[in-house]
Design a protein around this motif. Structure first.
Motif, PDB file in Angstrom:
ATOM      1  N   SER A 215       0.825  -1.204   0.000  1.00  0.00           N
ATOM      2  CA  SER A 215       0.000   0.000   0.000  1.00  0.00           C
ATOM      3  C   SER A 215       0.864   1.262   0.000  1.00  0.00           C
ATOM      4  O   SER A 215       0.586   2.211  -0.739  1.00  0.00           O
ATOM      5  N   ILE A 216       1.899   1.274   0.808  1.00  0.00           N
ATOM      6  CA  ILE A 216       2.795   2.436   0.850  1.00  0.00           C
ATOM      7  C   ILE A 216       3.517   2.591  -0.486  1.00  0.00           C
ATOM      8  O   ILE A 216       3.619   3.694  -1.028  1.00  0.00           O
ATOM      9  N   ARG A 217       4.025   1.485  -1.041  1.00  0.00           N
ATOM     10  CA  ARG A 217       4.686   1.547  -2.357  1.00  0.00           C
ATOM     11  C   ARG A 217       3.743   2.115  -3.398  1.00  0.00           C
ATOM     12  O   ARG A 217       4.118   2.974  -4.204  1.00  0.00           O
ATOM     13  N   THR A 218       2.498   1.633  -3.399  1.00  0.00           N
ATOM     14  CA  THR A 218       1.512   2.091  -4.379  1.00  0.00           C
ATOM     15  C   THR A 218       1.202   3.568  -4.178  1.00  0.00           C
ATOM     16  O   THR A 218       1.059   4.321  -5.148  1.00  0.00           O
ATOM     17  N   TRP A 219       1.108   4.008  -2.916  1.00  0.00           N
ATOM     18  CA  TRP A 219       0.822   5.419  -2.640  1.00  0.00           C
ATOM     19  C   TRP A 219       1.918   6.307  -3.231  1.00  0.00           C
ATOM     20  O   TRP A 219       1.622   7.310  -3.894  1.00  0.00           O
ATOM     21  N   PHE A 220       3.175   5.941  -3.018  1.00  0.00           N
ATOM     22  CA  PHE A 220       4.264   6.744  -3.563  1.00  0.00           C
ATOM     23  C   PHE A 220       4.337   6.646  -5.089  1.00  0.00           C
ATOM     24  O   PHE A 220       4.636   7.632  -5.765  1.00  0.00           O
ATOM     25  N   ALA A 221       4.056   5.479  -5.641  1.00  0.00           N
ATOM     26  CA  ALA A 221       4.011   5.335  -7.103  1.00  0.00           C
ATOM     27  C   ALA A 221       2.932   6.234  -7.685  1.00  0.00           C
ATOM     28  O   ALA A 221       3.166   6.957  -8.665  1.00  0.00           O
ATOM     29  N   ASN A 222       1.746   6.217  -7.084  1.00  0.00           N
ATOM     30  CA  ASN A 222       0.649   7.051  -7.573  1.00  0.00           C
ATOM     31  C   ASN A 222       0.950   8.529  -7.411  1.00  0.00           C
ATOM     32  O   ASN A 222       0.606   9.338  -8.286  1.00  0.00           O
ATOM     33  N   LEU A 223       1.587   8.907  -6.302  1.00  0.00           N
ATOM     34  CA  LEU A 223       1.980  10.302  -6.108  1.00  0.00           C
ATOM     35  C   LEU A 223       2.899  10.744  -7.250  1.00  0.00           C
ATOM     36  O   LEU A 223       2.747  11.842  -7.789  1.00  0.00           O
ATOM     37  N   THR A 224       3.812   9.880  -7.633  1.00  0.00           N
ATOM     38  CA  THR A 224       4.738  10.182  -8.732  1.00  0.00           C
ATOM     39  C   THR A 224       3.984  10.292 -10.057  1.00  0.00           C
ATOM     40  O   THR A 224       4.124  11.279 -10.791  1.00  0.00           O
ATOM     41  N   PHE A 225       3.163   9.288 -10.375  1.00  0.00           N
ATOM     42  CA  PHE A 225       2.408   9.291 -11.632  1.00  0.00           C
ATOM     43  C   PHE A 225       1.461  10.482 -11.717  1.00  0.00           C
ATOM     44  O   PHE A 225       1.345  11.122 -12.764  1.00  0.00           O
ATOM     45  N   ASP A 226       0.771  10.776 -10.623  1.00  0.00           N
ATOM     46  CA  ASP A 226      -0.219  11.862 -10.618  1.00  0.00           C
ATOM     47  C   ASP A 226       0.398  13.221 -10.888  1.00  0.00           C
ATOM     48  O   ASP A 226      -0.316  14.162 -11.266  1.00  0.00           O
ATOM     49  N   HIS A 227       1.696  13.356 -10.692  1.00  0.00           N
ATOM     50  CA  HIS A 227       2.370  14.634 -10.915  1.00  0.00           C
ATOM     51  C   HIS A 227       3.409  14.541 -12.030  1.00  0.00           C
ATOM     52  O   HIS A 227       4.367  15.314 -12.079  1.00  0.00           O
ATOM     53  N   ASP A 228       3.184  13.560 -12.912  1.00  0.00           N
ATOM     54  CA  ASP A 228       4.028  13.364 -14.102  1.00  0.00           C
ATOM     55  C   ASP A 228       5.503  13.236 -13.759  1.00  0.00           C
ATOM     56  O   ASP A 228       6.379  13.661 -14.520  1.00  0.00           O
ATOM     57  N   GLY A 229       5.776  12.650 -12.593  1.00  0.00           N
ATOM     58  CA  GLY A 229       7.165  12.439 -12.189  1.00  0.00           C
ATOM     59  C   GLY A 229       7.803  11.331 -13.002  1.00  0.00           C
ATOM     60  O   GLY A 229       7.186  10.297 -13.258  1.00  0.00           O
ATOM     61  N   PRO A 230       9.041  11.505 -13.409  1.00  0.00           N
ATOM     62  CA  PRO A 230       9.713  10.497 -14.211  1.00  0.00           C
ATOM     63  C   PRO A 230      10.282   9.331 -13.410  1.00  0.00           C
ATOM     64  O   PRO A 230      10.640   8.306 -13.977  1.00  0.00           O
ATOM     65  N   LEU A 231      10.345   9.477 -12.058  1.00  0.00           N
ATOM     66  CA  LEU A 231      11.063   8.472 -11.292  1.00  0.00           C
ATOM     67  C   LEU A 231      10.637   8.482  -9.829  1.00  0.00           C
ATOM     68  O   LEU A 231      10.448   9.537  -9.231  1.00  0.00           O
ATOM     69  N   CYS A 232      10.503   7.277  -9.268  1.00  0.00           N
ATOM     70  CA  CYS A 232      10.312   7.094  -7.828  1.00  0.00           C
ATOM     71  C   CYS A 232      11.197   5.935  -7.407  1.00  0.00           C
ATOM     72  O   CYS A 232      11.159   4.861  -8.023  1.00  0.00           O
ATOM     73  N   LEU A 233      12.003   6.160  -6.378  1.00  0.00           N
ATOM     74  CA  LEU A 233      12.936   5.150  -5.886  1.00  0.00           C
ATOM     75  C   LEU A 233      12.661   4.867  -4.417  1.00  0.00           C
ATOM     76  O   LEU A 233      12.204   5.743  -3.684  1.00  0.00           O
TER      77      LEU A 233
END
Length: 192
Positions: free
Chosen positions: A145-163
């Protein structure tokens, strides 16, 4: 020393305010505390402290390139419940709330530091969300759930990368461009 795992969300500097507003929407209010973050186009009032000080005002200049931290906040965030989160909050008596869309689990402190990432990605910032304890670091790595939350935060703001920074174990790519890579990691094989 304990573990200090962190999620690093990279976004274009023009997305900084919108990303901080999204983080605010998942913040648990800090009793009696707030931090005002002044952007060139107006303030964002966060329900949290900054370096454990309440009722402060911070100027955020997303164009600054001095190499230091552009912002530091002490957050408590709510994530949709999964098995790992329910176990973690149950052991600590941490708050759980029903959002109408399901159970949310409160996790905090999470230390947010924002850095200029232009040397790595031109015109980008890194929002680094660091776990405060070793147990929370392990939770960061184990909770889907935490991984997905950070992935979605990245996608929702057109971020190119989440590590996910696992310190001496390296960094795991959670998202890369528009491709979600988190399913390629053997999470059970990590000894956390």
């Amino acid at each position: 020393m304990g573990l200090d795992y962190s999620y690093e969300v990279y976004v274009h500097r023009d997305s900084a305010r919108a990303l901080l507003e999204a983080v605010k929407a998942s913040c648990n209010p800090y009793p009696g505390g707030k931090t005002t973050v002044e952007f060139p186009d107006g303030p964002v009032v966060m329900p949290c402290t900054s370096r454990f000080a309440s009722d402060t005002t911070l100027r955020f200049d997303p164009t600054a390139t001095d190499g230091g931290s552009l912002l530091q906040l002490d957050l408590s965030l709510s994530f949709p419940a999964d098995t790992e989160l329910l176990k973690w909050v149950g052991e600590r008596g941490a708050p759980q709330t029903d959002s109408g869309n399901g159970l949310l689990c409160s996790v905090g402190y999470i230390y947010l530091s924002v850095f200029d990432a232009s040397k790595f990605l031109p015109d980008h910032l890194s929002f680094d969300f660091m776990a405060a304890t070793t147990d929370m670091s392990r939770l960061f790595a184990r909770s889907a759930s935490i991984r997905t939350w950070f992935a979605n935060l990245t996608f929702d703001h057109d971020g190119p990368l989440c590590l996910l920074d696992l310190e001496t174990k390296g960094r795991i790519t959670i998202t890369l461009g528009s491709i979600d890579r988190q399913l390629n990691v053997d999470w059970d094989g990590l000894y956390l």
